[in-house]
Design an enzyme around this catalytic site. Structure first.
Site, short mmCIF file in Angstrom:
data_model
loop_
_atom_site.label_atom_id
_atom_site.label_comp_id
_atom_site.label_asym_id
_atom_site.label_seq_id
_atom_site.Cartn_x
_atom_site.Cartn_y
_atom_site.Cartn_z
N LYS A 14 43.30 27.73 48.69
CA LYS A 14 42.59 26.74 48.03
C LYS A 14 43.13 26.74 46.30
O LYS A 14 42.99 25.69 45.93
CB LYS A 14 40.99 27.18 47.73
CG LYS A 14 40.19 27.15 49.31
CD LYS A 14 38.65 27.52 48.89
CE LYS A 14 38.51 28.77 48.27
NZ LYS A 14 38.10 30.11 48.83
N ARG A 88 29.53 26.31 50.04
CA ARG A 88 29.79 27.51 50.89
C ARG A 88 28.65 27.41 52.02
O ARG A 88 28.72 28.03 53.22
CB ARG A 88 29.70 28.90 50.41
CG ARG A 88 30.80 29.46 49.48
CD ARG A 88 31.90 29.70 50.52
NE ARG A 88 32.79 31.04 50.07
CZ ARG A 88 33.64 31.02 48.99
NH1 ARG A 88 33.89 30.11 48.13
NH2 ARG A 88 34.34 32.17 48.91
N ARG A 123 47.56 40.08 48.71
CA ARG A 123 47.54 39.19 47.44
C ARG A 123 47.38 39.97 45.89
O ARG A 123 46.63 40.59 46.12
CB ARG A 123 46.15 38.12 47.72
CG ARG A 123 46.01 37.31 46.47
CD ARG A 123 44.93 35.93 46.88
NE ARG A 123 43.86 36.59 47.15
CZ ARG A 123 42.84 35.51 47.37
NH1 ARG A 123 43.20 34.36 47.47
NH2 ARG A 123 41.56 35.95 47.31
N ARG A 157 42.41 41.59 42.99
CA ARG A 157 40.90 41.31 43.27
C ARG A 157 40.11 42.48 43.72
O ARG A 157 40.28 43.02 44.59
CB ARG A 157 40.65 40.13 43.63
CG ARG A 157 40.79 38.77 42.95
CD ARG A 157 40.57 37.37 43.73
NE ARG A 157 39.38 37.29 44.54
CZ ARG A 157 39.28 36.56 45.03
NH1 ARG A 157 39.88 35.31 45.08
NH2 ARG A 157 37.99 36.27 45.91
N ARG A 168 33.54 38.76 54.09
CA ARG A 168 33.60 37.43 53.51
C ARG A 168 34.09 36.38 54.82
O ARG A 168 33.44 35.19 54.74
CB ARG A 168 34.94 37.32 52.48
CG ARG A 168 34.58 38.12 51.36
CD ARG A 168 35.83 38.36 50.46
NE ARG A 168 36.34 37.29 50.04
CZ ARG A 168 37.62 37.48 49.55
NH1 ARG A 168 38.28 38.72 49.35
NH2 ARG A 168 38.29 36.39 48.85
O1 C5P Z 1 36.12 31.16 46.32
P1 C5P Z 1 36.46 32.80 46.19
O2 C5P Z 1 37.10 33.22 47.49
O3 C5P Z 1 37.32 32.89 44.78
O4 C5P Z 1 35.23 33.45 46.11
C1 C5P Z 1 35.05 35.07 45.82
C2 C5P Z 1 33.70 35.23 45.91
O5 C5P Z 1 32.50 34.69 45.14
C3 C5P Z 1 33.04 34.93 47.37
O6 C5P Z 1 33.47 35.94 48.30
C4 C5P Z 1 31.56 35.10 47.01
O7 C5P Z 1 31.18 36.35 46.96
C5 C5P Z 1 31.51 34.66 45.62
N1 C5P Z 1 31.00 33.25 45.76
C6 C5P Z 1 29.84 32.85 46.13
N2 C5P Z 1 29.55 31.50 46.35
C7 C5P Z 1 30.53 30.49 46.11
C8 C5P Z 1 31.68 30.87 46.06
C9 C5P Z 1 32.06 32.01 45.63
O8 C5P Z 1 28.91 33.50 46.55
N3 C5P Z 1 29.91 29.12 46.36
MG MG Z 2 40.33 31.04 44.57
#
Ligand code: C5P
Ligand code: MG
Length: 211
Positions: A14, A88, A123, A157, A168
């Protein structure tokens, strides 16, 4: 140009695709994950509230996230946008439809769990937004641990580990069918296989946003 909503498992690309789209087209890139990580790094109240949740790979509450996105969208003055990491949940998707018009496409970046875990554990990211992967030859930095573009030290990260990944990915699976059905019913869904070269994926996305 259509606004873009990415629906994708962790490490599907993404962020990488958003950066490419932002460079070629005039998109604003809204990454809720980046916004939450910035809040953590700045030591704000929001950051302190969400750090534990994110480190475990769980989701921040709909209320917090929707407010964050709503404020960000209000500041764009109509500029086309990419939503990277939001919605999400089905609840987030429905709330979003109350905020934005229907000039958007929901792009599902489809990736197997096996490939996702390989990407997550390798990553590395730079503060400039560029992403690398030590498990994939074509995505390794030229010098170990250093960004090719800006020379900064690369960061791993806190949630890019196998334990957080499992949560996740499971969270993603639990919510995805509802989200995909929702956008399918609205005729907004496009599915793209992302186990391919980044440029091929980018070309597919470019074809979808302009028609
Ligand atoms: O999108 P990304 O993988 O960078 O998001 C990292 C973390 O941020 C997710 O695993 C989650 O814990 C949190 N997150 C969330 N709700 C969202 C986007 C991200 O809780 N809409
Ligand atoms: Mg990202």
């Amino acid at each position: 140009m259509k606004n873009i909503i990415f629906i994708a498992p962790p490490a599907a690309g993404k962020g990488t695709q958003s950066n490419m789209l932002k460079e070629k087209f005039d998109y604003a890139h809204i990454s809720t994950g980046d916004m939450l990580r910035e809040a953590i790094n700045s030591g704000s109240k929001l950051g302190m509230d969400v750090k534990n949740i994110i480190d475990k790979g769980e989701l921040v509450s709909d209320d917090i996230i929707i407010k964050l996105v709503e404020e960000k969208l209000a500041s764009l003055n109509g500029k086309p946008f990419i939503l990277d990491g939001f919605p999400r949940t089905l609840n987030q998707a429905k709330s979003l439809d109350n905020i934005i018009d229907d000039n958007y496409v929901a792009i599902y970046l489809d990736l197997s769990e096996e490939e996702a875990v390989k990407r997550i554990t390798g990553r590395l990211t730079c503060s400039c937004g560029k992403s690398y992967n030590v498990n994939i030859d074509s995505l390794k930095p030229k010098a170990e641990g250093i960004c090719d573009d800006c020379g900064n030290a690369l960061i791993k990260r806190d949630d890019d580990n196998v334990d957080a990944f499992k949560v996740r990915f499971k969270t993603f699976l639990d919510n995805t069918n509802g989200l995909l059905d929702y956008y399918e019913e609205k005729n907004k869904l496009v599915k793209i296989n992302v186990n391919r070269d980044v440029l091929e994926i980018f070309n597919d996305i470019s074809g979808v946003i302009n028609d």
